[in-house]
Design an enzyme around this catalytic site. Structure first.
Site, PDB file in Angstrom:
ATOM      1  N   ASP A   1     -10.483   2.775   2.024  1.00 54.72           N
ATOM      2  CA  ASP A   1     -10.765   2.384   3.543  1.00 54.72           C
ATOM      3  C   ASP A   1     -11.509   3.385   4.073  1.00 54.72           C
ATOM      4  O   ASP A   1     -12.210   3.448   4.980  1.00 54.72           O
ATOM      5  CB  ASP A   1      -9.519   1.936   4.041  1.00 54.72           C
ATOM      6  CG  ASP A   1      -8.824   0.576   3.639  1.00 54.72           C
ATOM      7  OD1 ASP A   1      -9.777  -0.081   3.063  1.00 54.72           O
ATOM      8  OD2 ASP A   1      -7.716   0.354   3.519  1.00 54.72           O
TER       9      ASP A   1
ATOM     10  N   LYS B   1       0.710  -1.165  -0.003  1.00 53.91           N
ATOM     11  CA  LYS B   1       0.106  -0.056   0.047  1.00 53.91           C
ATOM     12  C   LYS B   1       0.938   1.330   0.024  1.00 53.91           C
ATOM     13  O   LYS B   1       0.252   2.220  -0.429  1.00 53.91           O
ATOM     14  CB  LYS B   1      -0.810   0.124   1.280  1.00 53.91           C
ATOM     15  CG  LYS B   1      -2.056  -1.052   0.941  1.00 53.91           C
ATOM     16  CD  LYS B   1      -3.158  -0.704   2.347  1.00 53.91           C
ATOM     17  CE  LYS B   1      -4.033  -1.709   2.146  1.00 53.91           C
ATOM     18  NZ  LYS B   1      -5.428  -1.474   3.144  1.00 53.91           N
TER      19      LYS B   1
END
Length: 212
Positions: A66, A30
């Site tokens: 998210d 990420k």
């Protein structure tokens, strides 16, 4: 697709060559993937992590959905972060991202509670520096009784209570939950954590969000 840590650049080039329009990125890539993107969403850039990549006219653009998902869930329940006093439980990756979200959306004050004060201080310093302010206040979690008396929004960002260890909450004292007007738990298994049960029993209001 499973990608080795030293092949992230190759994976992005390959995806472009194949005309892939969008991808999800998971740990441990990420952060690493950011350097190979053509553009990055400002909030994702501040967080320093991308989990979604989409094709734009400029090339691949990275987002952190998210946090966008959490914010959308809050908005759907009528919870506005602007001007809100927030308690964040934990100082790991999830809490760090939520701290950035709270600062980005104009929270009045965010009390970041963690077992390790050093870790809480590190996250607070990073977020405060990014927003040139002092919105994040680091605290050791055992000092929760020093929180202001007014009702707070609490976001549970630790793994305490995650299946199979479901019979624990990061704070067990019911007086803490009497300070909460709304609680969110990022744990999605079980559907109702012990933290959420405490908020239901002792708080004014109860809301929860499932993280994927």
């Amino acid at each position: 697709f499973s990608v080795d840590s030293d092949k992230v650049a190759d994976a992005i080039r390959g995806a472009k060559a194949l005309g892939i329009q969008g991808m999800n990125v998971t740990v441990p890539h990420k952060c690493e993937v950011i350097r190979y993107l053509d553009e990055i969403d400002p909030l994702a850039e501040k967080i320093g992590a991308v989990n979604t990549i989409v094709t734009t006219e400029n090339g691949y653009k990275g987002y952190n959905t998210d946090i966008l998902g959490l914010y959308r869930a809050m908005c759907s329940e009528g919870i506005a972060l602007k001007g809100e006093q927030v308690v964040l439980l934990g100082a790991g990756g999830a809490a760090r991202a939520v701290a950035f979200l709270c600062a980005e959306k104009g929270a009045k004050k965010v009390y970041l509670l963690n077992r390790s004060i050093e870790k809480a201080q590190a996250v607070a310093a990073e977020v405060n520096r990014a927003f040139a302010g002092e919105v994040i206040c680091p605290m050791i979690i055992s000092d929760y009784q020093k929180l202001p008396e007014e009702k707070l929004l609490a976001i549970q960002c630790t793994s305490v209570g995650l299946h199979p260890d479901t019979d624990r909450a990061v704070i067990e004292d019911e007086t803490f939950y009497q300070k909460i007007h709304t609680g969110y738990d990022l744990i999605y298994k079980p559907a109702e954590t012990k933290f959420m049960k405490y908020v239901t029993e002792k708080g004014d209001t109860f809301k929860s969000v499932a993280a994927k």
